[in-house]
Structures are given as structure tokens and as C-alpha cells.
Design a protein around this motif. Structure first.
Motif, PDB file in Angstrom:
ATOM      1  N   HIS A  84      78.703   5.081  18.561  1.00  0.00           N
ATOM      2  CA  HIS A  84      78.452   4.754  19.968  1.00  0.00           C
ATOM      3  C   HIS A  84      77.153   5.347  20.515  1.00  0.00           C
ATOM      4  O   HIS A  84      77.021   5.516  21.726  1.00  0.00           O
ATOM      5  CB  HIS A  84      79.625   5.183  20.855  1.00  0.00           C
ATOM      6  N   THR A  85      76.217   5.710  19.613  1.00  0.00           N
ATOM      7  CA  THR A  85      74.939   6.242  20.071  1.00  0.00           C
ATOM      8  C   THR A  85      73.793   5.581  19.315  1.00  0.00           C
ATOM      9  O   THR A  85      73.980   5.025  18.240  1.00  0.00           O
ATOM     10  CB  THR A  85      74.831   7.771  19.855  1.00  0.00           C
ATOM     11  N   ALA A  86      72.630   5.676  19.900  1.00  0.00           N
ATOM     12  CA  ALA A  86      71.396   5.233  19.251  1.00  0.00           C
ATOM     13  C   ALA A  86      70.436   6.410  19.321  1.00  0.00           C
ATOM     14  O   ALA A  86      70.168   6.923  20.405  1.00  0.00           O
ATOM     15  CB  ALA A  86      70.820   4.020  19.975  1.00  0.00           C
ATOM     16  N   SER A  87      69.959   6.861  18.160  1.00  0.00           N
ATOM     17  CA  SER A  87      69.111   8.057  18.163  1.00  0.00           C
ATOM     18  C   SER A  87      67.928   7.900  17.220  1.00  0.00           C
ATOM     19  O   SER A  87      67.958   7.100  16.291  1.00  0.00           O
ATOM     20  CB  SER A  87      69.926   9.281  17.746  1.00  0.00           C
ATOM     21  N   ARG A  88      66.907   8.682  17.479  1.00  0.00           N
ATOM     22  CA  ARG A  88      65.744   8.732  16.568  1.00  0.00           C
ATOM     23  C   ARG A  88      66.166   9.332  15.229  1.00  0.00           C
ATOM     24  O   ARG A  88      65.619   8.988  14.199  1.00  0.00           O
ATOM     25  CB  ARG A  88      64.608   9.547  17.179  1.00  0.00           C
ATOM     26  N   ARG A  89      67.127  10.221  15.234  1.00  0.00           N
ATOM     27  CA  ARG A  89      67.630  10.793  13.982  1.00  0.00           C
ATOM     28  C   ARG A  89      68.197   9.683  13.101  1.00  0.00           C
ATOM     29  O   ARG A  89      67.929   9.630  11.907  1.00  0.00           O
ATOM     30  CB  ARG A  89      68.698  11.862  14.282  1.00  0.00           C
ATOM     31  N   PHE A  90      68.951   8.766  13.701  1.00  0.00           N
ATOM     32  CA  PHE A  90      69.508   7.628  12.959  1.00  0.00           C
ATOM     33  C   PHE A  90      68.389   6.770  12.372  1.00  0.00           C
ATOM     34  O   PHE A  90      68.436   6.396  11.204  1.00  0.00           O
ATOM     35  CB  PHE A  90      70.414   6.791  13.855  1.00  0.00           C
ATOM     36  N   THR A  91      67.372   6.467  13.171  1.00  0.00           N
ATOM     37  CA  THR A  91      66.291   5.622  12.651  1.00  0.00           C
ATOM     38  C   THR A  91      65.511   6.353  11.563  1.00  0.00           C
ATOM     39  O   THR A  91      65.097   5.736  10.582  1.00  0.00           O
ATOM     40  CB  THR A  91      65.335   5.153  13.765  1.00  0.00           C
ATOM     41  N   HIS A  92      65.337   7.662  11.705  1.00  0.00           N
ATOM     42  CA  HIS A  92      64.631   8.443  10.680  1.00  0.00           C
ATOM     43  C   HIS A  92      65.373   8.378   9.344  1.00  0.00           C
ATOM     44  O   HIS A  92      64.784   8.058   8.303  1.00  0.00           O
ATOM     45  CB  HIS A  92      64.468   9.898  11.123  1.00  0.00           C
ATOM     46  N   PHE A  93      66.665   8.697   9.369  1.00  0.00           N
ATOM     47  CA  PHE A  93      67.444   8.672   8.126  1.00  0.00           C
ATOM     48  C   PHE A  93      67.545   7.252   7.562  1.00  0.00           C
ATOM     49  O   PHE A  93      67.438   7.052   6.354  1.00  0.00           O
ATOM     50  CB  PHE A  93      68.842   9.261   8.334  1.00  0.00           C
ATOM     51  N   SER A  94      67.734   6.276   8.417  1.00  0.00           N
ATOM     52  CA  SER A  94      67.847   4.886   7.960  1.00  0.00           C
ATOM     53  C   SER A  94      66.576   4.427   7.277  1.00  0.00           C
ATOM     54  O   SER A  94      66.616   3.796   6.211  1.00  0.00           O
ATOM     55  CB  SER A  94      68.172   3.963   9.131  1.00  0.00           C
ATOM     56  N   ASN A  95      65.432   4.735   7.885  1.00  0.00           N
ATOM     57  CA  ASN A  95      64.159   4.373   7.259  1.00  0.00           C
ATOM     58  C   ASN A  95      63.994   5.045   5.902  1.00  0.00           C
ATOM     59  O   ASN A  95      63.563   4.418   4.931  1.00  0.00           O
ATOM     60  CB  ASN A  95      62.980   4.748   8.171  1.00  0.00           C
ATOM     61  N   LEU A  96      64.353   6.307   5.841  1.00  0.00           N
ATOM     62  CA  LEU A  96      64.260   7.045   4.583  1.00  0.00           C
ATOM     63  C   LEU A  96      65.150   6.419   3.510  1.00  0.00           C
ATOM     64  O   LEU A  96      64.718   6.192   2.372  1.00  0.00           O
ATOM     65  CB  LEU A  96      64.646   8.510   4.818  1.00  0.00           C
ATOM     66  N   TRP A  97      66.405   6.124   3.866  1.00  0.00           N
ATOM     67  CA  TRP A  97      67.339   5.528   2.903  1.00  0.00           C
ATOM     68  C   TRP A  97      66.874   4.145   2.450  1.00  0.00           C
ATOM     69  O   TRP A  97      66.927   3.830   1.260  1.00  0.00           O
ATOM     70  CB  TRP A  97      68.745   5.439   3.489  1.00  0.00           C
ATOM     71  N   LEU A  98      66.433   3.312   3.380  1.00  0.00           N
ATOM     72  CA  LEU A  98      66.012   1.957   3.012  1.00  0.00           C
ATOM     73  C   LEU A  98      64.777   1.979   2.128  1.00  0.00           C
ATOM     74  O   LEU A  98      64.703   1.245   1.133  1.00  0.00           O
ATOM     75  CB  LEU A  98      65.792   1.093   4.249  1.00  0.00           C
ATOM     76  N   LYS A  99      63.803   2.805   2.469  1.00  0.00           N
ATOM     77  CA  LYS A  99      62.604   2.917   1.621  1.00  0.00           C
ATOM     78  C   LYS A  99      62.974   3.439   0.238  1.00  0.00           C
ATOM     79  O   LYS A  99      62.452   2.961  -0.772  1.00  0.00           O
ATOM     80  CB  LYS A  99      61.565   3.832   2.260  1.00  0.00           C
ATOM     81  N   SER A 100      63.869   4.414   0.198  1.00  0.00           N
ATOM     82  CA  SER A 100      64.282   5.002  -1.081  1.00  0.00           C
ATOM     83  C   SER A 100      65.091   4.036  -1.933  1.00  0.00           C
ATOM     84  O   SER A 100      65.114   4.159  -3.158  1.00  0.00           O
ATOM     85  CB  SER A 100      65.104   6.266  -0.834  1.00  0.00           C
ATOM     86  N   SER A 101      65.761   3.074  -1.326  1.00  0.00           N
ATOM     87  CA  SER A 101      66.602   2.130  -2.078  1.00  0.00           C
ATOM     88  C   SER A 101      65.786   1.148  -2.911  1.00  0.00           C
ATOM     89  O   SER A 101      66.285   0.591  -3.887  1.00  0.00           O
ATOM     90  CB  SER A 101      67.515   1.345  -1.129  1.00  0.00           C
ATOM     91  N   LEU A 102      64.535   0.918  -2.525  1.00  0.00           N
ATOM     92  CA  LEU A 102      63.731  -0.102  -3.202  1.00  0.00           C
ATOM     93  C   LEU A 102      63.350   0.292  -4.627  1.00  0.00           C
ATOM     94  O   LEU A 102      63.325  -0.560  -5.523  1.00  0.00           O
ATOM     95  CB  LEU A 102      62.478  -0.412  -2.379  1.00  0.00           C
ATOM     96  N   PHE A 103      63.054   1.565  -4.864  1.00  0.00           N
ATOM     97  CA  PHE A 103      62.656   1.973  -6.217  1.00  0.00           C
ATOM     98  C   PHE A 103      63.778   1.790  -7.233  1.00  0.00           C
ATOM     99  O   PHE A 103      63.564   1.160  -8.275  1.00  0.00           O
ATOM    100  CB  PHE A 103      62.129   3.412  -6.227  1.00  0.00           C
ATOM    101  N   PRO A 104      64.989   2.312  -6.982  1.00  0.00           N
ATOM    102  CA  PRO A 104      66.047   2.072  -7.976  1.00  0.00           C
ATOM    103  C   PRO A 104      66.408   0.585  -8.105  1.00  0.00           C
ATOM    104  O   PRO A 104      66.780   0.134  -9.191  1.00  0.00           O
ATOM    105  CB  PRO A 104      67.229   2.905  -7.498  1.00  0.00           C
ATOM    106  N   LEU A 105      66.267  -0.178  -7.020  1.00  0.00           N
ATOM    107  CA  LEU A 105      66.510  -1.624  -7.108  1.00  0.00           C
ATOM    108  C   LEU A 105      65.493  -2.268  -8.047  1.00  0.00           C
ATOM    109  O   LEU A 105      65.869  -3.038  -8.937  1.00  0.00           O
ATOM    110  CB  LEU A 105      66.435  -2.261  -5.724  1.00  0.00           C
ATOM    111  N   ALA A 106      64.232  -1.937  -7.881  1.00  0.00           N
ATOM    112  CA  ALA A 106      63.184  -2.468  -8.759  1.00  0.00           C
ATOM    113  C   ALA A 106      63.434  -2.030 -10.202  1.00  0.00           C
ATOM    114  O   ALA A 106      63.331  -2.839 -11.135  1.00  0.00           O
ATOM    115  CB  ALA A 106      61.806  -2.001  -8.295  1.00  0.00           C
ATOM    116  N   LEU A 107      63.770  -0.771 -10.399  1.00  0.00           N
ATOM    117  CA  LEU A 107      63.995  -0.252 -11.748  1.00  0.00           C
ATOM    118  C   LEU A 107      65.181  -0.945 -12.424  1.00  0.00           C
ATOM    119  O   LEU A 107      65.099  -1.328 -13.594  1.00  0.00           O
ATOM    120  CB  LEU A 107      64.212   1.262 -11.684  1.00  0.00           C
ATOM    121  N   GLY A 108      66.268  -1.140 -11.693  1.00  0.00           N
ATOM    122  CA  GLY A 108      67.427  -1.845 -12.252  1.00  0.00           C
ATOM    123  C   GLY A 108      67.088  -3.268 -12.645  1.00  0.00           C
ATOM    124  O   GLY A 108      67.499  -3.750 -13.707  1.00  0.00           O
ATOM    125  N   CYS A 109      66.317  -3.961 -11.799  1.00  0.00           N
ATOM    126  CA  CYS A 109      65.882  -5.333 -12.120  1.00  0.00           C
ATOM    127  C   CYS A 109      65.018  -5.352 -13.366  1.00  0.00           C
ATOM    128  O   CYS A 109      65.200  -6.185 -14.258  1.00  0.00           O
ATOM    129  CB  CYS A 109      65.079  -5.925 -10.961  1.00  0.00           C
TER     130      CYS A 109
END
Length: 154
Positions: A84-109
Motif C-alpha cells: 500500500h505504499t510507493a517509495s523510492r526504495r522500491f524503485t531502487h531495488f526494483s531497478n537493481l533486480w530487473l537490471k541484474s536479471s538480464l545477465f543470467p537470462l542471456a547466459l541461460g539462453c
């Protein structure tokens, strides 16, 4: 080519973009992960790939699982840590997780692309070269190009 001046996103727009980007990445991760899991139960898997290649495929599945964890983490974090909140902390962690997800996705492919190449050509060198080109393509499109553009922005 001339581009318009960019604007800083407000919090609500940033979260909307994170949601949209997650919706774009997640189906690809899920599809790859599903195909990777199903492959193991195919009779041809044991016949075509030797033990080391099968273990390499397991590594590719692990890469896809890590990518899935990272892509789904923003939703889990939001529901459990900041409901029930929107925070910069959420966007910070989300950006970090999404950017980090691309490398293992590329490697698995790329790992599975390499194994498919071996199954088709029976040639490690050709499979390795073509898979390396694919990996360079992923890294260039997903990391290098965006970072180069970012450096040139005002």
C-alpha cells in the motif's frame, strides 16, 4: 538526429514503467525456463547430450531460475515489505533486480543455444563461435548500447 529534452520521472510514473518492463521480461524468462525443464524429460536429451553437456544444461536452467527470482522479486518485495505504499526504495531495488536479471537470462539462453548447436552440428567450435556472437549481441543490446547512450545524454 535530434531528440527532445528528457524529463525526470515522478514516482508514480517510474513505478508504472517498472511494472511494464517486468511484464515484458517475465514471459520470456518463464518460457525459456519451461522449455529448459521439459527438455530434460525428452528421451532425446539423454541420447544427444553427454553427461557434461547435460550438466551444462542444468547450469542454463539455474541461470533462468536466478533470472526468474530477480524479475519476480519487485512484486514480492512490494507485497511483503511495503504494501500500500510507493517509495523510492522500491524503485531502487526494483531497478537493481530487473537490471541484474538480464545477465543470467542471456547466459541461460546462450548456454542452451550452444548445446542446441552441438546437437545439430556436432561441432564444439562452430557452436562456441555462434553462441559467443549471440552472447555479445545480448550484452551489447542490453548493457553496452544503453550505457553509451546514457553517457551522451545531457
Amino acid at each position: 538526429m535530434k531528440y527532445q529534452h528528457s524529463e525526470t520521472e515522478n514516482l508514480k510514473d517510474e513505478i508504472t514503467h517498472i511494472e511494464s518492463e517486468t511484464r515484458m521480461i517475465l514471459p520470456g524468462v518463464q518460457t525459456l525456463f519451461g522449455f529448459q525443464l521439459v527438455t530434460v524429460f525428452n528421451d532425446r536429451f539423454a541420447i544427444t547430450l553427454n553427461y557434461n553437456e547435460q550438466v551444462l544444461h542444468w547450469g542454463a536452467i539455474a541461470c533462468s531460475a536466478v533470472s526468474a527470482i530477480l524479475v519476480i522479486s519487485p512484486a514480492a518485495y512490494h507485497r511483503l515489505a511495503e504494501p500500500h505504499t510507493a517509495s523510492r526504495r522500491f524503485t531502487h531495488f526494483s531497478n537493481l533486480w530487473l537490471k541484474s536479471s538480464l545477465f543470467p537470462l542471456a547466459l541461460g539462453c546462450v548456454i542452451d543455444f550452444f548445446l542446441i548447436g552441438i546437437a545439430i552440428t556436432k561441432n564444439y567450435v562452430v557452436s562456441g563461435i555462434v553462441s559467443s556472437i549471440l552472447f555479445i549481441g545480448f550484452i551489447t543490446a542490453w548493457y553496452i548500447f544503453p550505457l553509451l547512450i546514457r553517457r551522451k545524454l545531457p
